[in-house]
Scaffold this active site. Sequence first.
Site, PDB file in Angstrom:
ATOM      1  CD  GLU A 114      -6.027   4.593  -0.630  1.00  0.00           C
ATOM      2  OE1 GLU A 114      -6.121   5.021   0.529  1.00  0.00           O
ATOM      3  OE2 GLU A 114      -6.972   4.069  -1.230  1.00  0.00           O
ATOM      4  CE1 TYR A 170      -3.669   2.610   1.090  1.00  0.00           C
ATOM      5  CE2 TYR A 170      -1.767   3.618   2.154  1.00  0.00           C
ATOM      6  CZ  TYR A 170      -3.062   3.707   1.686  1.00  0.00           C
ATOM      7  OH  TYR A 170      -3.741   4.885   1.806  1.00  0.00           O
TER       8      TYR A 170
END
Length: 350
Positions: free
Chosen positions: A189, A101
Amino acid sequence: MNIHEYQARDILRAHGIPVPPGEIATSPAEAEEAARRFGGSVVVKAQVHAGGRGKAGGVKLAETPAGAREKAEAILGMAIKGITVGKVLVAPAEDIASEAYAGIVMDRANKCDTFMVSPEGGVDIEEVAATMPERIKKVRIDPRYGLLPHQAAAMGYFLYEDGGVARQAAAIMRQLYEAYLASGATLAEINPLIVNPAGEVKAIDAKMNIDDSALFRLPEVEALRDLDAEDPAETRARDAGLSYVKLDGSVGCCVNGAGLAMATMDLVKYYGGEPANFLDIGGSSNPAKVITALELITEDPNVESILFNIFGGITRCDDVADGIVAATEQMEIAPPITIRLTGTNDEKGV
Ligand code: GDP
Ligand code: MN
């Protein structure tokens, strides 16, 4: 403003991040065609302004063009978190050795942009934060210097042991920050950031939120707005110069100024009510805005009462009163209205 994954992918790609190609399809036949052009396995992904599409069945792998057609048939028209899917992204499927991530948020509490990276990718970062916070590395960016090379390197090595892989990731962090800054984003993101079996780092998902207040200077970003994907009431509010956010309660609020609007919502909650909306009619006085505001509030079937809280400064209470009177003449307003007018021209308004 929210943008779709495929739009965020384009932005990341334009800043040099390795992102697999993709095509948008609005019908199963188009999805099949796209899959045929790519050849091999593809992934078919719902394009909606919502996360967690994978869990909801909105991301599916297909081995053949006919399979892609079937998956698109299943995904197009389905609802994810209440939003109907109108288009899918078709992209060559990637082989995944690991998922990580990487994200940047505008961190109001720390008054800076903050990076978060975690080797636990592909799952909700909120879940990782709750269950294994030590698996998340946070890096604050000093706005005077931007993301420094050693910070990017530290994130790369937090994610990956292999030096070559870590350096690819570090480069991606710098590019992600550039993309974030250039787009006026409040969030950028990549989840998951993958490493494939050949040791290449790639972004196979992308999410960006854009600061509405940055759009005036970024027409090319504003052009990415997808009206079909937005709440029609919020679109109308924006066109009327109102700042409106629908909520779940029953007290319709009409207030001038964002601060007073929030304080009013707090007050409603304090006394046991639930606000039906946040609505800021803004600083200038304009009866037309008040009419649109009352239209939006009364269209919400949950609204049982309406509260005006106007503190007149530049806003003139008599203009607001004119708007309320005009609205009640134009339309049937069933819920009782409680009105507080104080400040400039309040006596006239009352
Ligand atoms: P999200 O659920 O809305 O965040 O959608 P994602 O694009 O992140 O997809 C969810 C999951 O599907 C990913 O974490 C992957 O595990 C899987 N996935 C997505 N694209 C691919 C792909 O190209 N190949 C493989 N093998 N899995 C994929
Ligand atoms: Mn994802």
